[in-house]
Design a protein around this motif. Structure first.
Motif, PDB file in Angstrom:
ATOM      1  N   ARG A  23       0.819  -1.214   0.000  1.00 18.27           N
ATOM      2  CA  ARG A  23       0.000   0.000   0.000  1.00 18.27           C
ATOM      3  C   ARG A  23       0.856   1.269   0.000  1.00 18.27           C
ATOM      4  O   ARG A  23       0.503   2.271  -0.629  1.00 18.27           O
ATOM      5  CB  ARG A  23      -0.912   0.003   1.227  1.00 18.27           C
ATOM      6  N   ARG A  24       1.984   1.222   0.703  1.00 21.74           N
ATOM      7  CA  ARG A  24       2.862   2.393   0.743  1.00 21.74           C
ATOM      8  C   ARG A  24       3.499   2.640  -0.624  1.00 21.74           C
ATOM      9  O   ARG A  24       3.668   3.786  -1.039  1.00 21.74           O
ATOM     10  CB  ARG A  24       3.924   2.211   1.824  1.00 21.74           C
ATOM     11  N   ALA A  28       2.652   5.741  -3.566  1.00 22.81           N
ATOM     12  CA  ALA A  28       3.693   6.635  -4.069  1.00 22.81           C
ATOM     13  C   ALA A  28       3.764   6.649  -5.585  1.00 22.81           C
ATOM     14  O   ALA A  28       4.654   7.274  -6.172  1.00 22.81           O
ATOM     15  CB  ALA A  28       5.057   6.215  -3.508  1.00 22.81           C
ATOM     16  N   VAL A  29       2.820   5.964  -6.241  1.00 25.13           N
ATOM     17  CA  VAL A  29       2.765   5.946  -7.704  1.00 25.13           C
ATOM     18  C   VAL A  29       2.065   7.204  -8.197  1.00 25.13           C
ATOM     19  O   VAL A  29       1.120   7.695  -7.567  1.00 25.13           O
ATOM     20  CB  VAL A  29       2.014   4.691  -8.193  1.00 25.13           C
ATOM     21  N   GLN A  40       0.103  -3.700 -11.192  1.00 25.54           N
ATOM     22  CA  GLN A  40       1.278  -4.490 -11.535  1.00 25.54           C
ATOM     23  C   GLN A  40       2.448  -4.159 -10.622  1.00 25.54           C
ATOM     24  O   GLN A  40       3.206  -5.049 -10.210  1.00 25.54           O
ATOM     25  CB  GLN A  40       1.670  -4.247 -12.994  1.00 25.54           C
ATOM     26  N   ILE A  41       2.590  -2.879 -10.276  1.00 23.45           N
ATOM     27  CA  ILE A  41       3.655  -2.475  -9.356  1.00 23.45           C
ATOM     28  C   ILE A  41       3.452  -3.136  -7.997  1.00 23.45           C
ATOM     29  O   ILE A  41       4.387  -3.660  -7.391  1.00 23.45           O
ATOM     30  CB  ILE A  41       3.694  -0.942  -9.220  1.00 23.45           C
ATOM     31  N   GLN A  79      13.839   0.473  -9.280  1.00 27.06           N
ATOM     32  CA  GLN A  79      14.592   1.088 -10.379  1.00 27.06           C
ATOM     33  C   GLN A  79      13.896   0.870 -11.723  1.00 27.06           C
ATOM     34  O   GLN A  79      13.929   1.737 -12.602  1.00 27.06           O
ATOM     35  CB  GLN A  79      16.013   0.523 -10.425  1.00 27.06           C
ATOM     36  N   LYS A  80      13.267  -0.290 -11.885  1.00 26.82           N
ATOM     37  CA  LYS A  80      12.559  -0.592 -13.141  1.00 26.82           C
ATOM     38  C   LYS A  80      11.448   0.416 -13.389  1.00 26.82           C
ATOM     39  O   LYS A  80      11.338   0.984 -14.486  1.00 26.82           O
ATOM     40  CB  LYS A  80      11.978  -2.010 -13.068  1.00 26.82           C
ATOM     41  N   TRP A  81      10.625   0.662 -12.362  1.00 34.19           N
ATOM     42  CA  TRP A  81       9.507   1.590 -12.543  1.00 34.19           C
ATOM     43  C   TRP A  81       9.946   3.043 -12.450  1.00 34.19           C
ATOM     44  O   TRP A  81       9.231   3.936 -12.920  1.00 34.19           O
ATOM     45  CB  TRP A  81       8.419   1.286 -11.510  1.00 34.19           C
ATOM     46  N   ASP A  82      11.121   3.288 -11.882  1.00 33.81           N
ATOM     47  CA  ASP A  82      11.669   4.648 -11.864  1.00 33.81           C
ATOM     48  C   ASP A  82      12.076   5.065 -13.270  1.00 33.81           C
ATOM     49  O   ASP A  82      11.931   6.231 -13.652  1.00 33.81           O
ATOM     50  CB  ASP A  82      12.870   4.715 -10.914  1.00 33.81           C
TER      51      ASP A  82
END
Length: 233
Positions: A23-24, A28-29, A40-41, A79-82
């Motif tokens: 949830r945290r 933050a998305v 998916q994240i 890092q992938k989603w960053d």
């Protein structure tokens, strides 16, 4: 809570549930739940901590990765989603805080043979907290409100489930008319089904394989698997 318990039990292990961690991160998305990648994240963050969820495990107990593997996978996921610019400006501080928990072993389990993960009922706890804030009352009223809340929750889930997924529950909901006396309604249905060609839906018994209160741990009895205990007949 940890600061109050540690002085009394200095060797205690503090464990965090995966639900709060996910949830945290999803909070933050960018766009939060409206972001198409949010689900998916959350799934990839959960997979970074768990090797197998309870529903996927043969024993019905969630299998956790070691803290070193958790940290490595969690960093790779972040890092992938960053790189895809999915994180909000405050995501890096969230990631730093959660990584600190992982490094301390808060997302691991000392006794792998016990069901010590509260993630499966954390959503219910969240709603119960809202109920207690809205209605200031004693135990008797809270229990009555809790019974009503759980019933209506189950009715909503049953009515929103696809037709044909559980015809027995759908039939029970249709003729119970929102009654709180589910066991009585189910008993009447069983008696009527004995003398009628038209079968009414009854309440199915579901084995959750869960236990509450003090439990026996094979890990503790064998000092973490160091001793082999033989059964004597």
């Amino acid at each position: 809570m940890t600061s109050s318990i540690t002085p009394v039990f200095p060797d205690i292990h503090t464990g965090l549930d995966v639900w709060h961690m996910v949830r945290r991160y999803t909070g933050a998305v960018v766009g939060k739940s409206t972001n198409s990648s949010s689900a998916q994240i959350g799934a990839e963050v959960s997979l970074s901590i768990l090797e197998k969820r309870a529903c996927e495990s043969e024993t019905g107990i969630a299998i956790y990765r070691c803290k070193e593997e958790q940290q490595q996978r969690l960093e790779a996921t972040f890092q992938k989603w960053d790189r895809d610019h999915c994180w909000s400006p405050g995501a890096h501080s969230v990631h730093k805080e959660q990584t600190n928990h992982v490094q301390k072993g808060c997302l691991t389990r000392v006794f792998p043979d016990l069901r010590s993960d509260g993630s499966r009922i954390e959503n219910l706890h969240r709603h119960l907290n809202k109920l207690q804030r809205c209605v200031a009352s004693g135990l008797e009223i809270i229990f009555a409100l809790l019974s009503d809340f759980v019933l209506r929750w189950n009715v909503r889930i049953g009515t929103e489930s696809p037709p044909g997924s559980d015809d027995i529950c759908h039939s029970l909901l249709q003729w119970a008319f929102g009654s709180h006396h589910i066991r009585l309604v189910s008993h009447i249905a069983e008696e009527m089904n004995k003398h009628s060609a038209f079968h009414l839906g009854i309440l199915p018994l579901v084995e959750s394989n869960e236990s509450f209160g003090l439990a026996k741990s094979e890990t503790t009895l064998t000092f973490g698997g160091l001793l082999a205990i033989k059964d004597e007949e």
